[in-house]
Design an enzyme around this catalytic site. Structure first.
Site, PDB file in Angstrom:
ATOM      1  N   THR B 143      32.707  38.465  36.042  1.00 47.54           N
ATOM      2  CA  THR B 143      33.957  38.152  35.353  1.00 47.54           C
ATOM      3  C   THR B 143      34.395  39.303  34.448  1.00 47.54           C
ATOM      4  O   THR B 143      33.617  39.760  33.603  1.00 47.54           O
ATOM      5  CB  THR B 143      33.749  36.896  34.485  1.00 47.54           C
ATOM      6  OG1 THR B 143      33.223  35.861  35.315  1.00 47.54           O
ATOM      7  CG2 THR B 143      35.047  36.441  33.849  1.00 47.54           C
ATOM      8  N   GLU B 144      35.633  39.755  34.626  1.00 46.76           N
ATOM      9  CA  GLU B 144      36.230  40.792  33.776  1.00 46.76           C
ATOM     10  C   GLU B 144      35.377  42.059  33.719  1.00 46.76           C
ATOM     11  O   GLU B 144      35.389  42.769  32.718  1.00 46.76           O
ATOM     12  CB  GLU B 144      36.465  40.252  32.354  1.00 46.76           C
ATOM     13  CG  GLU B 144      37.265  38.952  32.308  1.00 46.76           C
ATOM     14  CD  GLU B 144      38.738  39.153  32.610  1.00 46.76           C
ATOM     15  OE1 GLU B 144      39.223  40.301  32.514  1.00 46.76           O
ATOM     16  OE2 GLU B 144      39.424  38.167  32.960  1.00 46.76           O
TER      17      GLU B 144
END
Lengths: 425, 430
Positions: B143-144
């Site tokens: 994530t990210e």
């Protein structure tokens, strides 16, 4: 035009004679303008000699300031006019100014919102004219470059002086008849406001919210209106000292208890909060024509034992109220600016404010609701009381943000407006 | 050799509805808004961009190759609101030129809070990619692009992955270039691909910025920058949100035309080509070990965790959420567990960010809230309801005999009421 700009400023409130935010605003602004080196002659109505002497903290007998404040207001001269004028006297009880004035036979204008015809007393018209006459006299011996009038009571005086002196006029709108009275406006007040706005060379509005009212309700071109936000006094650090043994959470309303301030929405959301939490007290600090109705309303909802009415507070008692509070709520129906939330933040209290306020345009680190949305108001009150980190973050960020909202900025902006006007004149 | 490695992030969260302390139902999501945004992004970005990608893949006969990471939570929403988008991704998958990466199904920050949950979400994501696109992901992106050494070691331990992606942060790389393949310490096989953020951001952020000295960005100009890497690098990793095409950069900025001409311009140089992340990992040896002991990400200028965990309310919300893991999982109630997982989506914490709030910035993008404080209050209300539901479900489980159940109606309600103030009662229990 001389090097120092000289302003003839017309107001009707100045500390310690205040009952609302207008006096606070005039004081903060005048002080900051004075510190910028602008020269100001401030014409102020005072109630009568005896009450004047009784509440004399800053003004001495000649109407000049005493030494402490003198240095901060060194470029300001005060001229006073004896008058019964008070902007926001609660109609049902006059705890502060009441008795003396009544014994003098002065008949006050009322701020009862329910019937438009009764909003103001019979002799308000006379008072405004009396003030205007005296201001014209004073103006004839004063030297000034510009006239700056705060709110409608001073507009007839300002118009007359502008006409005689041919000096440019700025009207400064801190609140309009629509804010104070909803749609049940007093036609005479509206007409005075409208005339003042149309005669003025420039209008200063305390927010875009107010600018919108001025342009939509008074038929003024938006180009003529400048928005200058209020500031907040920096009194250094005010530490909130939570009293020992405080068991309950405290939610504070502080302001006049009038239609404009939305007290009934505060009480209605208190009811909703108490459905979810028990250890909360609601304090309503202030007075106004709706006080008795609000006491009845709280009792009617069965929360009379949870809502406390302090009536009108001043000085140290205001500080104490802030210091006790876990949250400050300003549910105003229509608030041109709203200095109180900024003062609450200075006192380390997080704030929940209505979206129908000017201050919400510049205050980001605050909770906001529509004044009518009782569900959300209660929801957000509960959140602050329940999650301590939320209040903490609002306090910290709010303080940083509020530190940048300064009267110096407002004064500098006004200085520029003056310069532009005088350059055009 | 300079290989261009495109990877596009495709994600939308399940945004929460306005949920006050007075709401008691378990419908937490703003279905209307989620559908609306899904359809809007589908028509402005996903559908036109997919059809352009397909056109380019066919035109260049397999020489144009790309990769996607599509979150499970978006795939779920697309199935309900825009199934034609799934179909167009399937057509892309069928070309053999498109790689699908693995991440957490819920686009969560679970790597930081719960190893077991993190692993479960990767499995769930792998399964949905297998089911919809017939591929088993070989490359992991968190994530990210949240990344550190330990994460790399964990991914190698989980197994099945050849490479992991991260941001090419200057303070980590120092004099080194992001245009080589690297290796994390404590990893034997796993390779590390670093985003070339300058060239990626030229497309993703600066493309339509008229104040930028290089505006307007043409495919030819960009291809020259890429070709300049020849001799001092192997790969240019262009990682960006897929919404760059048509949503962040609107169609009238010329972004689609830029993309249409890019392969031709890149391939003009005989040493250039396109590769997917696993092809990059297979083609190039690692040039060095890159040690990243503390956590980085691709967000904001700080490129750290501060966008999601930078203030006390964000941390409070996420810590309380992961505290519920054991309770939620022991209910064995699918809908409760799913709701708990949807709350893990990083966007919810992003909305609570106060960093640049007063200035107004990118955090506003598709942000359903007026203020970070509102988003926290809403989130906490939903979480409190979820907590009550878990509590109820556990009580139900413990009381199997019907006659006892009838008798216990009164006391159970009482317990439930006190549980409403869960943050207080929880602390007492602990």
């Amino acid at each position: 035009m001389s090097n120092t700009m000289k302003t003839l400023m017309l107001g009707w409130e100045f500390p310690p004679f205040i009952s609302g935010g207008l006096g606070t605003a005039c004081y903060g602004l005048t002080k900051a303008m004075s510190q910028l080196g602008m020269e100001i002659t401030f014409v102020l109505p005072i109630a009568d000699k005896s009450s004047y002497a009784g509440h004399l903290k800053m003004l001495n007998a000649e109407g000049h300031l005493q030494s402490g404040e003198q240095s901060k207001l060194k470029n300001v001269r005060f001229r006073t006019i004896l008058s019964g004028l008070r902007p926001y006297i609660p109609s049902e009880k006059f705890e502060i100014f009441g008795k003396k004035m009544e014994s003098n036979g002065a008949d006050f204008w009322q701020s009862n919102s329910s019937a438009s015809g009764q909003n103001y007393g019979r002799n308000i018209c006379q008072e405004v004219h009396h003030y205007a006459e005296k201001v014209v006299e004073i103006a004839s011996v004063e030297d000034f470059d510009i006239i700056h009038a705060h709110d409608w009571m001073t507009f007839p005086a300002a118009i007359a002086v502008a006409d005689i002196s041919q000096k440019p006029l700025v009207v400064h709108v801190h609140s309009t008849e629509f804010d104070r009275s909803g749609n049940n406006i007093n036609q005479m007040v509206y007409d005075i406001e409208r005339q003042g706005m149309h005669v003025a060379n420039k209008i200063i509005a305390v927010s875009n919210y107010t600018k919108n009212i001025i342009t939509s309700r008074y038929g003024v071109s938006p180009n003529k209106v400048e928005v200058v936000y209020n500031g907040v006094e920096d009194n250094g650090d005010t530490h909130s000292s939570i009293p020992a043994g405080k068991l309950d959470k405290i939610v504070l309303f502080l302001g006049r208890i009038t239609m404009q301030k939305g007290p009934e929405y505060f009480i209605a959301s208190a009811k909703k909060v108490l459905e979810k939490m028990n250890n909360v007290k609601f304090i309503m600090a202030g007075d106004g024509d709706m006080t008795h109705r609000m006491i009845d309303y709280a009792a009617h909802l069965g929360i009379g034992h949870k809502v406390f009415f302090t009536r009108f507070l001043r000085g140290a008692n205001v500080d104490r109220a802030y210091q006790m509070a876990d949250l400050f709520v300003m549910p105003s129906v229509s608030e041109p600016f709203g200095i109180a939330p900024l003062e609450a933040i200075k006192h380390n209290v997080p704030v929940l404010i209505s979206k129908q306020s000017g201050v919400s345009e510049i205050l980001h680190h605050a909770l906001k609701v529509d004044f009518w949305d009782i569900n959300q108001m209660a929801n957000k009150i509960i959140a602050v009381l329940k999650y301590p980190l939320l209040g903490k973050l609002l306090r910290e960020n709010g303080r940083c943000e509020t530190a940048k909202i300064r009267w110096e900025n407002s004064a500098a902006q006004i200085n520029n407006i003056y310069k532009q006007m005088l350059a055009c004149a | 050799m300079a290989s261009v490695c495109f990877y596009f992030q495709v994600h939308q969260p399940f945004r929460l509805r306005n949920y006050t302390i007075f709401d008691t139902d378990s419908n937490y999501y703003d279905d209307h808004k989620n559908a609306q945004i899904c359809r809007k992004v589908a028509s402005k970005c996903y559908l036109p961009a997919n059809s352009l990608m397909l056109e380019l893949i066919k035109k260049y006969n397999g020489k144009f190759r790309i990769a996607y990471s599509i979150t499970g939570v978006l795939l779920e929403q697309l199935q309900s609101y825009a199934p034609e988008v799934i179909k167009s991704f399937q057509e892309l998958a069928a070309t053999g030129c498109v790689e699908f990466l693995a991440e957490t199904y819920y686009h969560s920050l679970s790597s930081l809070y719960s190893r077991s949950e993190f692993i479960e979400q990767i499995k769930a994501q792998t399964q949905i990619i297998q089911k919809l696109f017939g591929q088993t992901p070989k490359v992991f992106r968190n994530t990210e692009l949240i990344y550190n050494n330990d994460l790399a070691a964990l991914i190698e331990q989980i197994g099945g992955f050849d490479a992991i992606l991260a941001e090419g942060v200057d303070r980590i790389l120092g004099y080194r270039s992001p245009n080589f393949v690297y290796r994390p310490p404590n990893c034997k096989k796993l390779k590390l691909l670093l985003k070339n953020y300058r060239l990626s951001d030229d497309i993703a952020f600066r493309f339509s910025n008229r104040d930028w000295s290089q505006w307007p960005l043409t495919a030819n100009k960009f291809a020259n920058w890429v070709s300049a890497v020849n001799g001092c690098g192997n790969v240019v990793n262009l990682f960006m949100d897929y919404e760059t095409f048509g949503e962040h950069q609107w169609e009238d900025t010329g972004i689609f035309n830029f993309l249409r001409h890019l392969p031709q311009e890149i391939l003009k140089h005989p040493d250039n080509n396109f590769k997917t992340p696993s092809e990059v990992a297979a083609s190039y040896d690692s040039a060095d070990v890159v040690d990243i002991p503390y956590t980085i990400s691709w967000a904001d200028i700080e490129r750290d965790l501060s966008a999601w965990l930078g203030n006390p309310i964000q941390q409070n919300a996420i810590i309380e959420l992961y505290k519920l893991e054991e309770k939620v999982k022991s209910t064995a109630d699918e809908s409760i567990i799913r709701d708990w997982r949807k709350l893990q989506t990083s966007d919810h914490f992003y909305y609570m960010c106060t960093k640049w709030f007063a200035d107004g910035d990118v955090h506003k993008y598709f942000n359903p809230y007026d203020s970070p404080y509102d988003s926290y209050i809403n989130f906490m209300n939903v979480m409190e309801n979820l907590n009550s539901r878990s509590f109820m479900a556990l009580l139900e489980k413990e009381k199997p005999a019907p006659d006892i159940r009838i008798k216990s109606v009164q006391p159970r309600q009482k317990v439930l009421q006190s549980n409403n103030k869960f943050s207080i009662s929880e602390r007492k229990q602990r």
